[in-house]
Design a protein around this motif. Sequence first.
Motif, PDB file in Angstrom:
ATOM      1  N   ARG A 199      41.086  40.274  47.245  1.00  0.00           N
ATOM      2  CA  ARG A 199      41.975  39.185  46.876  1.00  0.00           C
ATOM      3  C   ARG A 199      42.369  39.173  45.402  1.00  0.00           C
TER       4      ARG A 199
ATOM      5  N   TRP B 122      49.215  39.606  46.854  1.00  0.00           N
ATOM      6  CA  TRP B 122      49.272  39.112  48.217  1.00  0.00           C
ATOM      7  C   TRP B 122      50.665  39.353  48.796  1.00  0.00           C
TER       8      TRP B 122
ATOM      9  N   PRO C  28      46.674  37.327  52.014  1.00  0.00           N
ATOM     10  CA  PRO C  28      45.831  38.041  51.044  1.00  0.00           C
ATOM     11  C   PRO C  28      45.423  39.418  51.552  1.00  0.00           C
TER      12      PRO C  28
END
Length: 409
Positions: free
Chosen positions: A134, A138, A130
């Motif tokens: 977030r 990712w 991540p």
Amino acid sequence: MKAHVLVFSLITTLALAVGPPEPKFTAVTLDDKIQIGYGIAIADVDGDKAPDVLLADKRQVVWYRNPGPAKARDAGAWTKHLIAENLTEKDNVCLAAQDLDGDGKCELAVGAEWNPGDTEKSGAVFYLIPPADRTQRWEPVKFPSVEPTTHRMKWLRLGEKEWGLVVVPLHGRGNKNGEGVPVKVLLYHKPADPKAEWKSEVIAESMHMTHNFDVKSGTSKSGFFAQVLLGGREDVMAVKVQSGKWDRRAASLPGITNSTFVGAGEIRLGITAGKVSFFALVEPMHGNRLTVYFPPAPGRYDESLHHVLTDKLIEGHALACGDLLGVKSDQIVVGWRGNPAKPDNNFGVHLWTPLDATGRKWRESAVDDGGMACEDLVLADLDGDGKPDIAASGRATHNVKLYFNDTPR
């Protein structure tokens, strides 16, 4: 003291006489535009102590941010964020989310390159790193060594601070029609640097078609243990690690694989109020039967302990055990996805409740009939009221739904 014992006995007697409450759920549609919804998971993604919903869809991996207890039942308050897209040329098929380092935020693995017809070159496993934010995409780390037809995965605790990733393929390498080389169930060990090599070991290699599995870990008198329960075409078996040593001689669960066994697609471990374990199964793979099995005394098979609860499922594909009713005994939640090509097509999510200590009497309750062609489901408390809720993803219905538990205690 005698008065206290009498009161407790009276309360227990009354509770048994009344029986477990009828389940009550409020359904909320989180998303009605997904493509397939292969796998669903619940974990805290952003560290706000509210469990979020994660989904492995056909080409995307996404998460839905839980707005907190006050707004959890407001579908519009859940925000959808893209984690990854187009990881491989073929579909995603599964995911596993777990806080591995204790920082309150989950780590994530994804299975992709789904092509069950290709038992040589299909299959992919990724660990996703991540960013600080977030809600952004990712970074995927692809494992260089995998088995074809990657199908299911779960994180398994291997020690106080150690976790491994169990990955179960559907077929063995080069299999044709479920014949050939057995399925290799792999356990990957997380390196200190997640971009480094994830070393793996084979922990089971006996079945030729597997579909789903369950895991359990904890501490016993003999030390820490971990267990993987596998359901497949030929068997239902357990492979265990005790005090750091794997017993790779996967043992069939006694009594299940008898002359009437037709294979198992889903398997989950449950427990009664009397601390007696049971296994819930969907038989066969993508099957029509929900069965429950109470292990007999060692060395003895008792046919009466293996019950078919229903044979009316169409492509049973999702299973969970948990105490949703607050009765100190697990119930079974089963989802089936149906088959639109069949004239008698039906699909849904139902809950089965044991009505006696022996597991011979069960009550069926509908959670959703006709609104959820269930591909996968999981249980977790999504609104902070202390009661497990249900999250499910629908294949033909193209939706993600939350079923909030309003069962009176």
